[in-house]
Design a protein around this motif. Structure first.
Motif, PDB file in Angstrom:
ATOM      1  N   PRO A 114     -27.445  53.640  36.906  1.00 21.86           N
ATOM      2  CA  PRO A 114     -27.887  54.873  37.568  1.00 21.86           C
ATOM      3  C   PRO A 114     -27.885  54.766  39.092  1.00 21.86           C
ATOM      4  O   PRO A 114     -27.596  55.751  39.787  1.00 21.86           O
ATOM      5  N   ASP A 115     -28.219  53.591  39.635  1.00 17.90           N
ATOM      6  CA  ASP A 115     -28.147  53.403  41.084  1.00 17.90           C
ATOM      7  C   ASP A 115     -26.731  53.675  41.589  1.00 17.90           C
ATOM      8  O   ASP A 115     -26.532  54.327  42.625  1.00 17.90           O
ATOM      9  N   GLU A 116     -25.741  53.157  40.856  1.00 15.61           N
ATOM     10  CA  GLU A 116     -24.347  53.343  41.256  1.00 15.61           C
ATOM     11  C   GLU A 116     -23.982  54.818  41.311  1.00 15.61           C
ATOM     12  O   GLU A 116     -23.333  55.279  42.263  1.00 15.61           O
ATOM     13  N   LEU A 117     -24.419  55.589  40.305  1.00 15.01           N
ATOM     14  CA  LEU A 117     -24.078  57.012  40.258  1.00 15.01           C
ATOM     15  C   LEU A 117     -24.884  57.818  41.276  1.00 15.01           C
ATOM     16  O   LEU A 117     -24.336  58.665  41.992  1.00 15.01           O
ATOM     17  N   VAL A 118     -26.189  57.572  41.332  1.00 17.10           N
ATOM     18  CA  VAL A 118     -27.061  58.370  42.205  1.00 17.10           C
ATOM     19  C   VAL A 118     -26.751  58.125  43.672  1.00 17.10           C
ATOM     20  O   VAL A 118     -26.517  59.062  44.445  1.00 17.10           O
ATOM     21  N   PHE A 119     -26.748  56.861  44.090  1.00 16.10           N
ATOM     22  CA  PHE A 119     -26.511  56.571  45.512  1.00 16.10           C
ATOM     23  C   PHE A 119     -25.047  56.778  45.893  1.00 16.10           C
ATOM     24  O   PHE A 119     -24.746  57.105  47.046  1.00 16.10           O
ATOM     25  N   GLY A 120     -24.142  56.604  44.932  1.00 11.08           N
ATOM     26  CA  GLY A 120     -22.741  56.928  45.201  1.00 11.08           C
ATOM     27  C   GLY A 120     -22.559  58.398  45.495  1.00 11.08           C
ATOM     28  O   GLY A 120     -21.761  58.788  46.358  1.00 11.08           O
ATOM     29  N   LEU A 121     -23.323  59.244  44.789  1.00 15.11           N
ATOM     30  CA  LEU A 121     -23.262  60.677  45.043  1.00 15.11           C
ATOM     31  C   LEU A 121     -23.887  61.018  46.390  1.00 15.11           C
ATOM     32  O   LEU A 121     -23.407  61.912  47.101  1.00 15.11           O
ATOM     33  N   LEU A 122     -24.957  60.302  46.763  1.00 17.56           N
ATOM     34  CA  LEU A 122     -25.561  60.516  48.080  1.00 17.56           C
ATOM     35  C   LEU A 122     -24.547  60.207  49.178  1.00 17.56           C
ATOM     36  O   LEU A 122     -24.413  60.959  50.151  1.00 17.56           O
ATOM     37  N   LYS A 123     -23.810  59.124  49.014  1.00 12.33           N
ATOM     38  CA  LYS A 123     -22.773  58.758  49.980  1.00 12.33           C
ATOM     39  C   LYS A 123     -21.720  59.856  50.091  1.00 12.33           C
ATOM     40  O   LYS A 123     -21.217  60.153  51.187  1.00 12.33           O
ATOM     41  N   ALA A 124     -21.389  60.477  48.950  1.00 11.11           N
ATOM     42  CA  ALA A 124     -20.350  61.516  48.940  1.00 11.11           C
ATOM     43  C   ALA A 124     -20.868  62.859  49.428  1.00 11.11           C
ATOM     44  O   ALA A 124     -20.107  63.836  49.479  1.00 11.11           O
ATOM     45  N   GLY A 125     -22.155  62.941  49.790  1.00 10.46           N
ATOM     46  CA  GLY A 125     -22.770  64.204  50.143  1.00 10.46           C
ATOM     47  C   GLY A 125     -22.208  64.869  51.386  1.00 10.46           C
ATOM     48  O   GLY A 125     -22.463  66.056  51.617  1.00 10.46           O
ATOM     49  N   PHE A 126     -21.435  64.145  52.195  1.00  8.57           N
ATOM     50  CA  PHE A 126     -20.841  64.762  53.380  1.00  8.57           C
ATOM     51  C   PHE A 126     -19.672  65.679  53.013  1.00  8.57           C
ATOM     52  O   PHE A 126     -19.244  66.499  53.822  1.00  8.57           O
ATOM     53  N   THR A 127     -19.155  65.524  51.796  1.00  8.69           N
ATOM     54  CA  THR A 127     -18.055  66.387  51.333  1.00  8.69           C
ATOM     55  C   THR A 127     -18.375  67.074  50.001  1.00  8.69           C
ATOM     56  O   THR A 127     -17.852  68.149  49.722  1.00  8.69           O
ATOM     57  N   GLU A 128     -19.224  66.463  49.173  1.00  9.40           N
ATOM     58  CA  GLU A 128     -19.572  67.024  47.867  1.00  9.40           C
ATOM     59  C   GLU A 128     -20.436  68.273  48.048  1.00  9.40           C
ATOM     60  O   GLU A 128     -21.394  68.276  48.821  1.00  9.40           O
ATOM     61  N   LEU A 129     -20.096  69.341  47.310  1.00 10.40           N
ATOM     62  CA  LEU A 129     -20.795  70.610  47.475  1.00 10.40           C
ATOM     63  C   LEU A 129     -22.112  70.624  46.709  1.00 10.40           C
ATOM     64  O   LEU A 129     -22.197  70.125  45.582  1.00 10.40           O
ATOM     65  N   GLY A 130     -23.133  71.225  47.328  1.00  9.67           N
ATOM     66  CA  GLY A 130     -24.424  71.408  46.687  1.00  9.67           C
ATOM     67  C   GLY A 130     -24.531  72.781  46.050  1.00  9.67           C
ATOM     68  O   GLY A 130     -23.544  73.513  45.919  1.00  9.67           O
ATOM     69  N   TYR A 131     -25.754  73.144  45.674  1.00  8.70           N
ATOM     70  CA  TYR A 131     -25.962  74.395  44.945  1.00  8.70           C
ATOM     71  C   TYR A 131     -25.609  75.631  45.770  1.00  8.70           C
ATOM     72  O   TYR A 131     -25.297  76.693  45.221  1.00  8.70           O
ATOM     73  N   ASP A 132     -25.642  75.536  47.103  1.00 11.24           N
ATOM     74  CA  ASP A 132     -25.360  76.717  47.935  1.00 11.24           C
ATOM     75  C   ASP A 132     -23.887  76.845  48.309  1.00 11.24           C
ATOM     76  O   ASP A 132     -23.515  77.706  49.111  1.00 11.24           O
ATOM     77  N   GLY A 133     -23.042  75.992  47.729  1.00 14.01           N
ATOM     78  CA  GLY A 133     -21.613  76.062  48.010  1.00 14.01           C
ATOM     79  C   GLY A 133     -21.182  75.361  49.266  1.00 14.01           C
ATOM     80  O   GLY A 133     -19.989  75.331  49.586  1.00 14.01           O
ATOM     81  N   GLN A 134     -22.124  74.779  50.003  1.00 12.97           N
ATOM     82  CA  GLN A 134     -21.826  74.015  51.217  1.00 12.97           C
ATOM     83  C   GLN A 134     -21.886  72.519  50.891  1.00 12.97           C
ATOM     84  O   GLN A 134     -22.534  72.120  49.922  1.00 12.97           O
ATOM     85  N   PRO A 135     -21.228  71.677  51.694  1.00 10.74           N
ATOM     86  CA  PRO A 135     -21.448  70.248  51.527  1.00 10.74           C
ATOM     87  C   PRO A 135     -22.949  69.934  51.595  1.00 10.74           C
ATOM     88  O   PRO A 135     -23.691  70.576  52.348  1.00 10.74           O
ATOM     89  N   PHE A 136     -23.388  68.977  50.799  1.00 11.94           N
ATOM     90  CA  PHE A 136     -24.811  68.664  50.724  1.00 11.94           C
ATOM     91  C   PHE A 136     -25.373  68.375  52.110  1.00 11.94           C
ATOM     92  O   PHE A 136     -26.465  68.841  52.464  1.00 11.94           O
ATOM     93  N   PHE A 137     -24.642  67.601  52.918  1.00 12.51           N
ATOM     94  CA  PHE A 137     -25.003  67.383  54.323  1.00 12.51           C
ATOM     95  C   PHE A 137     -24.072  68.234  55.171  1.00 12.51           C
ATOM     96  O   PHE A 137     -22.868  67.991  55.230  1.00 12.51           O
TER      97      PHE A 137
END
Length: 298
Positions: A114-137
């Protein structure tokens, strides 16, 4: 050793105990930053994300019901496995102790998955879209001010260095989501009439799970690629604490965790642990956040 049902059951019990003990002892950080949500199907939709049910003064008229609008944000469960084979002759020759380190490692890695998936997704947050359709960061999260006018809100600090993250983990809702459909389960195939066992004389042992990680509330997270200095840390904390929701109301964000990769551990400890700052005098940021060091954000 005579290889019969009793011997195979004892071998499975021993392997499972080794796996379980290692699983329980392995360090993991995902529960500090992600809320665990049980899943009842192939995927789950989080229509309530983005709603902060703040209190308002009730004057005249009826209550104002907050619509838990569906943003169309869903997390689809993924299936994972790890499988090893043990030859029949190894059980017959009572060489079970040889395999204990392997099953201990399987348990250790399952706990840290779970650490690999959760923190890996945090790292990808500069491009991965969140619930509002914008990148998480992102510097342009849509919101409304006190007058109902559309505005944008930022939860990012620009730079060119390794990323670090400031999170508010003090609430029931966390910045990230850990979704569990089927937890990590240790299994075996040892039946003598199983076609694979019959043809290969190899027993299979493994772990499987159906889980996934997802991005939660961006308001509870701040991503930075600026140098990890006391000044930038202070600016990130201030930006989070001043975040406002719709209608311009303060959200009460309280940064509690600083997440860094190993190459930023020295800088992070300097900000959070030293008694004095570089210019002399006491360090006002000492102990203001829990430090989480993980290679999965590198």
């Amino acid at each position: 050793m005579i290889v019969n049902d009793q011997a195979l059951a004892l071998a499975f019990k021993g392997f499972k105990t080794t796996y379980t003990d290692a699983y329980a002892a392995a360090p993991a950080h995902f529960e500090k930053v992600a809320m665990t949500v049980p899943s009842g199907g192939r995927d789950e939709t989080y229509g309530w994300l983005g709603q902060f049910p703040q209190l308002r003064e009730w004057l005249d008229g009826e209550r104002i019901v907050k619509d838990l609008q569906a943003h169309g944000f869903s997390i689809t469960n993924r299936k994972f496995e790890s499988t090893v084979g043990v030859r029949r002759e190894d059980i017959a020759d009572d060489r079970l102790g040889v395999f204990k380190p392997m099953f201990a490692e399987m348990g250790h890695l399952a706990r840290q998955h779970p650490d690999e998936l959760v923190f890996g997704l945090l790292k990808a947050g500069f491009t991965e879209l969140g619930y509002d359709g914008q990148p998480f960061f992102d510097p342009d999260h849509p919101a409304k001010d006190a007058g109902g006018v559309d505005v944008t809100v930022s939860n990012i600090q620009t730079g060119t260095g390794p990323a670090w993250f400031l999170l508010d983990t003090s609430r029931a809702v966390k910045p990230l989501i850990w979704q569990e459909r089927e937890k990590y389960e240790f299994q075996n195939i040892t039946a003598p009439n199983d076609p694979t066992v019959f043809m290969t004389d190899i027993y299979r042992y493994g772990v499987r799970a159906r889980v996934n990680a997802g991005l939660g509330l961006w308001q509870l997270a701040f991503g930075s690629k600026a140098d990890l200095t006391a000044a930038n840390y202070a600016a990130a904390r201030a930006a989070m604490q001043m975040l406002r929701g719709d209608q311009g109301r303060i959200l009460g964000i309280n940064p509690t965790a600083l997440v860094v990769s190993p190459d930023l551990e020295d800088a992070a400890r300097h900000v959070l642990n030293t008694e004095t700052n570089d210019g002399g005098g006491s360090n006002p940021w000492k102990g203001t956040a829990e430090l989480i060091v993980t290679p999965y954000v590198a």
